[in-house]
Design a protein around this motif. Structure first.
Motif, PDB file in Angstrom:
ATOM      1  N   GLY A 120      83.982  -3.539  61.564  1.00 18.43           N
ATOM      2  CA  GLY A 120      85.242  -4.167  61.176  1.00 18.43           C
ATOM      3  C   GLY A 120      86.046  -3.318  60.213  1.00 18.43           C
ATOM      4  N   VAL A 121      87.059  -3.923  59.631  1.00 16.00           N
ATOM      5  CA  VAL A 121      88.003  -3.199  58.779  1.00 16.00           C
ATOM      6  C   VAL A 121      87.522  -3.161  57.330  1.00 16.00           C
ATOM      7  N   THR A 122      87.961  -2.116  56.641  1.00  9.32           N
ATOM      8  CA  THR A 122      87.826  -2.054  55.189  1.00  9.32           C
ATOM      9  C   THR A 122      89.073  -2.713  54.627  1.00  9.32           C
ATOM     10  N   VAL A 123      88.907  -3.810  53.904  1.00  7.65           N
ATOM     11  CA  VAL A 123      90.038  -4.699  53.617  1.00  7.65           C
ATOM     12  C   VAL A 123      90.751  -4.309  52.307  1.00  7.65           C
ATOM     13  N   TYR A 124      91.553  -3.253  52.423  1.00  7.73           N
ATOM     14  CA  TYR A 124      92.379  -2.828  51.291  1.00  7.73           C
ATOM     15  C   TYR A 124      93.844  -2.707  51.679  1.00  7.73           C
ATOM     16  N   ASP A 125      94.169  -2.952  52.980  1.00 10.88           N
ATOM     17  CA  ASP A 125      95.549  -2.837  53.445  1.00 10.88           C
ATOM     18  C   ASP A 125      95.691  -3.640  54.738  1.00 10.88           C
ATOM     19  N   TYR A 126      96.943  -3.696  55.237  1.00 13.03           N
ATOM     20  CA  TYR A 126      97.201  -4.431  56.467  1.00 13.03           C
ATOM     21  C   TYR A 126      96.728  -3.640  57.690  1.00 13.03           C
ATOM     22  N   CYS A 127      96.434  -4.334  58.772  1.00 15.97           N
ATOM     23  CA  CYS A 127      95.956  -3.697  59.996  1.00 15.97           C
ATOM     24  C   CYS A 127      97.081  -2.943  60.696  1.00 15.97           C
ATOM     25  N   HIS A 128      96.740  -1.803  61.289  1.00 13.31           N
ATOM     26  CA  HIS A 128      97.725  -0.970  61.967  1.00 13.31           C
ATOM     27  C   HIS A 128      97.459  -0.916  63.469  1.00 13.31           C
ATOM     28  N   ASP A 148      85.304   2.314  47.828  1.00 12.74           N
ATOM     29  CA  ASP A 148      86.131   3.080  46.893  1.00 12.74           C
ATOM     30  C   ASP A 148      87.615   2.739  47.036  1.00 12.74           C
ATOM     31  N   LYS A 149      88.093   2.598  48.271  1.00 12.95           N
ATOM     32  CA  LYS A 149      89.515   2.330  48.498  1.00 12.95           C
ATOM     33  C   LYS A 149      89.914   0.958  47.963  1.00 12.95           C
ATOM     34  N   ILE A 150      89.028  -0.012  48.129  1.00 15.96           N
ATOM     35  CA  ILE A 150      89.324  -1.360  47.624  1.00 15.96           C
ATOM     36  C   ILE A 150      89.344  -1.356  46.099  1.00 15.96           C
ATOM     37  N   LEU A 151      88.377  -0.682  45.505  1.00 16.79           N
ATOM     38  CA  LEU A 151      88.333  -0.609  44.039  1.00 16.79           C
ATOM     39  C   LEU A 151      89.561   0.114  43.492  1.00 16.79           C
ATOM     40  N   ARG A 152      89.977   1.160  44.178  1.00 17.31           N
ATOM     41  CA  ARG A 152      91.167   1.900  43.747  1.00 17.31           C
ATOM     42  C   ARG A 152      92.415   1.016  43.844  1.00 17.31           C
ATOM     43  N   ARG A 153      92.550   0.278  44.943  1.00 15.32           N
ATOM     44  CA  ARG A 153      93.712  -0.612  45.104  1.00 15.32           C
ATOM     45  C   ARG A 153      93.692  -1.714  44.050  1.00 15.32           C
ATOM     46  N   ALA A 154      92.523  -2.271  43.776  1.00 17.81           N
ATOM     47  CA  ALA A 154      92.408  -3.317  42.760  1.00 17.81           C
ATOM     48  C   ALA A 154      92.787  -2.784  41.387  1.00 17.81           C
ATOM     49  N   HIS A 155      92.347  -1.578  41.079  1.00 20.60           N
ATOM     50  CA  HIS A 155      92.669  -0.971  39.779  1.00 20.60           C
ATOM     51  C   HIS A 155      94.166  -0.716  39.658  1.00 20.60           C
ATOM     52  N   GLU A 156      94.788  -0.231  40.734  1.00 28.14           N
ATOM     53  CA  GLU A 156      96.233   0.038  40.738  1.00 28.14           C
ATOM     54  C   GLU A 156      97.030  -1.245  40.530  1.00 28.14           C
ATOM     55  N   GLU A 166      94.081  -6.036  39.650  1.00 24.91           N
ATOM     56  CA  GLU A 166      93.420  -7.188  40.248  1.00 24.91           C
ATOM     57  C   GLU A 166      91.918  -6.930  40.327  1.00 24.91           C
ATOM     58  N   THR A 167      91.201  -7.943  40.771  1.00 28.12           N
ATOM     59  CA  THR A 167      89.778  -7.761  41.022  1.00 28.12           C
ATOM     60  C   THR A 167      89.573  -7.362  42.482  1.00 28.12           C
ATOM     61  N   MET A 168      88.408  -6.832  42.750  1.00 20.75           N
ATOM     62  CA  MET A 168      88.047  -6.456  44.109  1.00 20.75           C
ATOM     63  C   MET A 168      88.112  -7.670  45.038  1.00 20.75           C
ATOM     64  N   VAL A 169      87.664  -8.810  44.577  1.00 17.93           N
ATOM     65  CA  VAL A 169      87.638 -10.023  45.396  1.00 17.93           C
ATOM     66  C   VAL A 169      89.053 -10.462  45.768  1.00 17.93           C
ATOM     67  N   THR A 170      89.974 -10.379  44.822  1.00 20.40           N
ATOM     68  CA  THR A 170      91.358 -10.774  45.090  1.00 20.40           C
ATOM     69  C   THR A 170      91.967  -9.913  46.191  1.00 20.40           C
ATOM     70  N   TYR A 185      93.530  -9.389  52.165  1.00 19.35           N
ATOM     71  CA  TYR A 185      93.632  -8.643  53.409  1.00 19.35           C
ATOM     72  C   TYR A 185      92.725  -9.188  54.511  1.00 19.35           C
ATOM     73  N   ILE A 186      91.696  -9.910  54.145  1.00 17.31           N
ATOM     74  CA  ILE A 186      90.907 -10.619  55.164  1.00 17.31           C
ATOM     75  C   ILE A 186      91.758 -11.725  55.785  1.00 17.31           C
ATOM     76  N   ALA A 187      92.483 -12.451  54.962  1.00 12.75           N
ATOM     77  CA  ALA A 187      93.377 -13.497  55.481  1.00 12.75           C
ATOM     78  C   ALA A 187      94.446 -12.891  56.378  1.00 12.75           C
ATOM     79  N   ALA A 188      94.993 -11.744  55.972  1.00 10.44           N
ATOM     80  CA  ALA A 188      96.014 -11.079  56.778  1.00 10.44           C
ATOM     81  C   ALA A 188      95.437 -10.600  58.104  1.00 10.44           C
ATOM     82  N   TYR A 189      94.200 -10.121  58.060  1.00  9.90           N
ATOM     83  CA  TYR A 189      93.543  -9.688  59.299  1.00  9.90           C
ATOM     84  C   TYR A 189      93.471 -10.838  60.296  1.00  9.90           C
ATOM     85  N   HIS A 190      93.017 -11.991  59.850  1.00 13.45           N
ATOM     86  CA  HIS A 190      92.887 -13.135  60.751  1.00 13.45           C
ATOM     87  C   HIS A 190      94.247 -13.530  61.334  1.00 13.45           C
TER      88      HIS A 190
END
Length: 487
Positions: free
Chosen positions: A30-38, A73-81, A84-88, A93-98
C-alpha cells in the motif's frame, strides 16, 4: 486456457493455481501516507482491483490485504514541517486515500493493516532473524545481513557483486555501523529530533521504530502465514523492497513468501517521468476536481495491459472520456429500452464472455478485453438508437437483453459502472449527454437526407430550451436558452 500470470520471480507466464482450490490470497503493497495519491497509485490499485474482480468472477473467494505505511521518514518529516504528530498526518492521508479509491470504484480491501498496528509481530520477526544469525544490532539499530542469505537478488535478477556498484551515497555514519553496504535497517533507534512527533516503541535492543521493509513481511505472516498466493506492487518495488521482503521472511520460515509476484508498469506524463520537479506531478483528486470523470480515468488506465508502460496525455484522457460515453450509453440501455423481466442465460456461455475471458486469461490483457466490451456496446447502442427513433428492435428483446446483461457483467469485472442518467424535468431540462445524443441522431438524419426527422429533433431540442447552431464544417454547436427568453 486457464488463467496465466507473469511471475516476476520466474520471469515467465505461469498457469495460476492457488494453494487452496477455492480460495486466493493476495497481498498488495500500500501507500506511505504522507501525501495525496497520484496517477501511479491509480494505475497500481486499479490493476489489482481488476485482478481481484476477475478471480472472483472465475469463482474464487479472494482475501485481499493491502497495508498502510504509517511510520516512515517521509511521514515524520512532513509532521515536523507542519508542527503535527505522525498520527495526525497519517490519519489525514489514509482518509484521503479511501476517498480517491472509492471515486475510482476500487473495492475496499479485506483488511488494511497499518505498520503501527503490527509492532509486536515486527519485533518478533526481527528477534527471529537475530537468533538465526541473519541480523545484527549496531548502535541501537538492527540491520539485515544480506551476505547471510545466499539467494539474495533472485527476484530482481541482481547479484551482490553487481549491486555493490550502486551502494554508495548513503549516510556515512550509517555506513560505518553496517557490516556490508547493502545491509538494510530492520529497526531504527529513536532520534532526539523525532521526539514529540511520535512515541518510540520498546524493543529488546532499544527504543525506536521499524524500518520500511520489515512491516510487509510481518503483515503477510500475520494475515496469511508463511506464504501468500500473490504478492503485487509497482515495478519500482521489485528492488529493494520486495527483494528485502523475501530475504526477511524466507530466512525465518524457510518457505516461499509468495507463489506469484506481480508488478505493474510505470506511468509517464507526456512521455516524461512524473515528478514534482518537472511540474507534471498529478494527483487523482486534482484531476477529479477539474471535472474528469473517474470512470474515464479508470478506462484510460485499463487501455494498457498492467505490465506495459502507460503514458498520460490530455489527448489520451479526451479519447478515454469519449470511449466512456459510448460504453456508458450502452450500460444504460435498460433505462431506455424495455427488457424482458426474466433473467437471461448464464452470461459465461455468451460468445463475448468467452472472448473476454480469453483476453483476461492472458495475463489480464485488459486492452484486448476492452475491445470485446466495446464491440458489444456498439451493437447495443445501434439497437438503442433504432428503438428510440421509432424503428423498434432489430433483434428479439430476449437477445438484446442477453447482450446487455453480458455487457454489464463484463464491465463490472473491469470496475466500469455507469450511474443512472439524470432524469429530464421541466425545471432541469435535458442533461448534456442527452443533448449530445439527440444532436448525433439529428446529424445522422441529415446525412440520410431525412429532413423531416432532422427538423423534428431540432424542434424537440428547442422546446427543451436548447438552441442549435449549424457550422459550415458540418458540426453543430448548442447552447441553452434562458428560461422566459425568446429562442
Amino acid at each position: 486456457m486457464p488463467l496465466h500470470l507473469y511471475n516476476t520471480l520466474s520471469r515467465r507466464l505461469e498457469a495460476f493455481t492457488p494453494l487452496h482450490p477455492e480460495r486466493v490470497t493476495i497481498y498488495a503493497c500500500g501507500v506511505t501516507v504522507y501525501d495525496y495519491c497520484h496517477l501511479g497509485h491509480a494505475r497500481s490499485y486499479v490493476a489489482w482491483d481488476v485482478l481481484r474482480r476477475y478471480l472472483t468472477f472465475l469463482g474464487y473467494t479472494v482475501h485481499y490485504v493491502q497495508n498502510f505505511t504509517d511510520i516512515d521518514d517521509k511521514i515524520l518529516r512532513r509532521a515536523h514541517e507542519n508542527g503535527e504528530t505522525m498520527v495526525t498526518v497519517s490519519d489525514r492521508y489514509i482518509a484521503a486515500y479511501h476517498e480517491d479509491m472509492a471515486a475510482l470504484n476500487i473495492l475496499p480491501a479485506s483488511a488494511y493493516p497499518r505498520a503501527t498496528e503490527v509492532i509486536p509481530e515486527i519485533i518478533d520477526l526481527i528477534q527471529g532473524l537475530l537468533d538465526r544469525g541473519y541480523a545484527y544490532v549496531a548502535g541501537g539499530d538492527v540491520y539485515y545481513a544480506v551476505a547471510q542469505f545466499p539467494s539474495y537478488g533472485k527476484l530482481s535478477g541482481r547479484q551482490l557483486e553487481q549491486l555493490m556498484a550502486g551502494a554508495s551515497g548513503r549516510i556515512e555514519e550509517e555506513e560505518q555501523r553496517k557490516r556490508h553496504p547493502l545491509d538494510f535497517a530492520l529497526w531504527k533507534a529513536a532520534k532526539p529530533e523525532e521526539m514529540g512527533v511520535y512515541d518510540p516503541w520498546e524493543a529488546p535492543w532499544g527504543k525506536g521504530r521499524p524500518g520500511w521493509h520489515i512491516e510487509c513481511s510481518a503483515m503477510v505472516r500475520q494475515a496469511f502465514g508463511a506464504t501468500v498466493d500473490i504478492h503485487c506492487g509497482g515495478m519500482d518495488l521489485i528492488f529493494p523492497h520486495h527483494e528485502n521482503e523475501i530475504a526477511q521472511s524466507e530466512a525465518v520460515t524457510q518457505q516461499p513468501l509468495a507463489r506469484f509476484w506481480l508488478h505493474n508498469g510505470f506511468v509517464t506524463v507526456n512521455a516524461e517521468k512524473m515528478s514534482k520537479s518537472l511540474g507534471n506531478f498529478t494527483t487523482i483528486r486534482d484531476l477529479l476536481a477539474q471535472g474528469v470523470d473517474p470512470m474515464a480515468l479508470r478506462l484510460l488506465v485499463l487501455q494498457a495491459q498492467y505490465r506495459k508502460p502507460l503514458d498520460f496525455t490530455p489527448e489520451a484522457l479526451t479519447a478515454a472520456a469519449k470511449g466512456w460515453q459510448t460504453l456508458a450509453e450502452a450500460l444504460r440501455l435498460n433505462q431506455q429500452v424495455p427488457l424482458p423481466p426474466t433473467p437471461p442465460q448464464d452470461v459465461k456461455s455468451h460468445p463475448s464472455c468467452q472472448a473476454f475471458c480469453q483476453a483476461m486469461d492472458d495475463d489480464l490483457n485488459t486492452a484486448a478485453a476492452l475491445a470485446v466490451i466495446f464491440e458489444l456496446a456498439k451493437t447495443l447502442n445501434r439497437e438503442q438508437h433504432r428503438y428510440l427513433h421509432g424503428g423498434g428492435l432489430g433483434r428479439s428483446p430476449a437477445a438484446v437483453s442477453r447482450d446487455w446483461h453480458t455487457l454489464v457483467a463484463l464491465a463490472q469485472v473491469l470496475g466500469l459502472e455507469a450511474k443512472e442518467a439524470p432524469k429530464t424535468s421541466p425545471t432541469m431540462g435535458l442533461s448534456d449527454e442527452e443533448i449530445q445524443n439527440l444532436i448525433a441522431a439529428r446529424t445522422a438524419a441529415r446525412q440520410a437526407k431525412n429532413y423531416a426527422e432532422s427538423d423534428r429533433l431540432r424542434d424537440l431540442l428547442l422546446a427543451q430550451g436548447v438552441k442549435l447552431v449549424d457550422q459550415k464544417d458540418g458540426t453543430t454547436h448548442w447552447f441553452r436558452v434562458p428560461a422566459g427568453s425568446t429562442p
